[in-house]
Scaffold this active site. Structure first.
Site, PDB file in Angstrom:
ATOM      1  N   ALA A 139       0.806  -1.217   0.000  1.00  0.00           N
ATOM      2  CA  ALA A 139       0.000   0.000   0.000  1.00  0.00           C
ATOM      3  C   ALA A 139       0.837   1.264   0.000  1.00  0.00           C
ATOM      4  O   ALA A 139       0.296   2.364   0.069  1.00  0.00           O
ATOM      5  CB  ALA A 139      -0.937  -0.001   1.216  1.00  0.00           C
ATOM      6  N   GLY A 140       2.168   1.133  -0.074  1.00  0.00           N
ATOM      7  CA  GLY A 140       3.041   2.293  -0.094  1.00  0.00           C
ATOM      8  C   GLY A 140       3.635   2.549   1.271  1.00  0.00           C
ATOM      9  O   GLY A 140       3.803   1.651   2.085  1.00  0.00           O
ATOM     10  N   ASP A 162       3.847   3.847   5.129  1.00  0.00           N
ATOM     11  CA  ASP A 162       2.912   3.799   6.260  1.00  0.00           C
ATOM     12  C   ASP A 162       2.523   5.234   6.638  1.00  0.00           C
ATOM     13  O   ASP A 162       3.364   6.034   7.042  1.00  0.00           O
ATOM     14  CB  ASP A 162       3.592   3.106   7.440  1.00  0.00           C
ATOM     15  CG  ASP A 162       2.612   2.735   8.540  1.00  0.00           C
ATOM     16  OD1 ASP A 162       1.632   3.473   8.720  1.00  0.00           O
ATOM     17  OD2 ASP A 162       2.837   1.721   9.210  1.00  0.00           O
ATOM     18  N   HIS A 196      15.835   5.240  -1.384  1.00  0.00           N
ATOM     19  CA  HIS A 196      16.510   5.054  -2.667  1.00  0.00           C
ATOM     20  C   HIS A 196      17.479   3.878  -2.621  1.00  0.00           C
ATOM     21  O   HIS A 196      17.644   3.170  -3.621  1.00  0.00           O
ATOM     22  CB  HIS A 196      17.233   6.341  -3.057  1.00  0.00           C
ATOM     23  CG  HIS A 196      16.312   7.491  -3.279  1.00  0.00           C
ATOM     24  ND1 HIS A 196      16.717   8.801  -3.202  1.00  0.00           N
ATOM     25  CD2 HIS A 196      14.980   7.531  -3.558  1.00  0.00           C
ATOM     26  CE1 HIS A 196      15.690   9.589  -3.437  1.00  0.00           C
ATOM     27  NE2 HIS A 196      14.631   8.840  -3.636  1.00  0.00           N
ATOM     28  N   ASP A 198       8.565   9.108  -4.928  1.00  0.00           N
ATOM     29  CA  ASP A 198       9.920   9.174  -4.372  1.00  0.00           C
ATOM     30  C   ASP A 198      10.617   7.828  -4.332  1.00  0.00           C
ATOM     31  O   ASP A 198      11.717   7.708  -3.804  1.00  0.00           O
ATOM     32  CB  ASP A 198       9.893   9.782  -2.968  1.00  0.00           C
ATOM     33  CG  ASP A 198       9.117   8.942  -1.960  1.00  0.00           C
ATOM     34  OD1 ASP A 198       8.546   7.906  -2.349  1.00  0.00           O
ATOM     35  OD2 ASP A 198       9.079   9.326  -0.768  1.00  0.00           O
TER      36      ASP A 198
END
Length: 260
Positions: free
Chosen positions: A63-64, A66, A93, A148
């Protein structure tokens, strides 16, 4: 003791890395990111492992980020928010780059919703196989953010710049069939056979020389940014290494012995 947020299984030299916070649709927490980095680094170093499948436990792929962690970050003193964010981005990254630069084939087996960072992590793999229940959304805009996790690098290379802008600006959901049509997903699978299909594909992709595969992948990952001269130069250097590899020598000897 809390259960591990990352599970790693190895079968027939294929590593399956499973995001394991099903109650949160596998949203990435700081703990989960730390465990994922450790798993990726271990798998990358293990030359016995030929390929990697990344998937999620439960109904969602990932879901990406938190959102509760986002709220905590906003409570930091105003003078620290920016640098804290920059520091966190370095870790994000690093995580994504471990997937992208993995010296062996990587497949995202997307079993459900892949949103935000989850969609970016899927794109950082070499290939995506999606179940019919899968969906993708670069939904950062809905939190006042930009992609990002590599999405602004990976997504245009998959779908073109105009379509990437449309998906990032709107943050809309893309279902599995549209994902295949747009080139976000490479293959579709039924939910019940997703991991089996991903494993079979990973096995097929990793049968050749691991040396040639790792070197070839490292050059292909840069091919849009390099000139033809630079690609040729890197290819010459990589080929020189391949000439010395055990796989090359064994295959040449086997061919000659079989044709005599």
């Amino acid at each position: 003791m809390s259960p591990s947020t990352i599970q790693v299984t190895i079968d027939s030299r294929i590593a399956t890395i499973t995001l394991n916070r099903p109650e949160k649709r596998n949203a990435i927490s700081n703990e989960m990111r730390t465990e994922l980095i450790a798993a990726l680094e271990t798998v990358s170093r293990d030359r016995a492992i030929r390929a990697v499948v990344l998937t999620g436990n439960g109904k969602g792929f990932c879901a990406g980020g938190d959102v509760s962690g986002m709220a905590e970050r906003m409570e930091a003193p105003a003078g620290e928010v920016a640098f804290n964010g920059w520091s966190r981005q370095q870790i994000v990254h690093h995580t994504v780059n471990l997937l992208y630069s993995m010296p062996k084939p990587t497949i995202a087996a997307v079993n459900g919703a892949a949103a935000g960072l989850g969609a970016d992590m899927a794109l950082s793999c070499d290939f995506i196989i999606a179940s019919q229940e899968a969906s993708f959304a670069w939904s950062y805009i809905k939190r006042g953010l930009i992609p990002d996790g590599g999405g602004m690098f990976f997504l245009p290379r998959r779908v073109g710049i105009a379509r990437a802008k449309e998906l990032v600006f709107s943050g809309r959901k893309v279902d599995a069939n549209e994902a295949l049509e747009l080139g976000i997903a490479d293959r579709l699978s039924d939910a019940g056979s997703l991991l089996g299909d991903a494993h079979a594909w990973a096995t097929e992709l990793s049968q050749g020389s691991s040396t040639a595969l790792a070197l070839g992948k490292s050059i292909l990952n840069q091919s849009y940014e390099l000139s033809a001269h630079q690609v040729f130069a890197q290819g010459s250097q990589a080929q020189a290494v391949c000439y010395t590899s055990r796989e090359h020598r064994d295959s040449v000897h086997a061919f000659l012995n079989n044709t005599k």
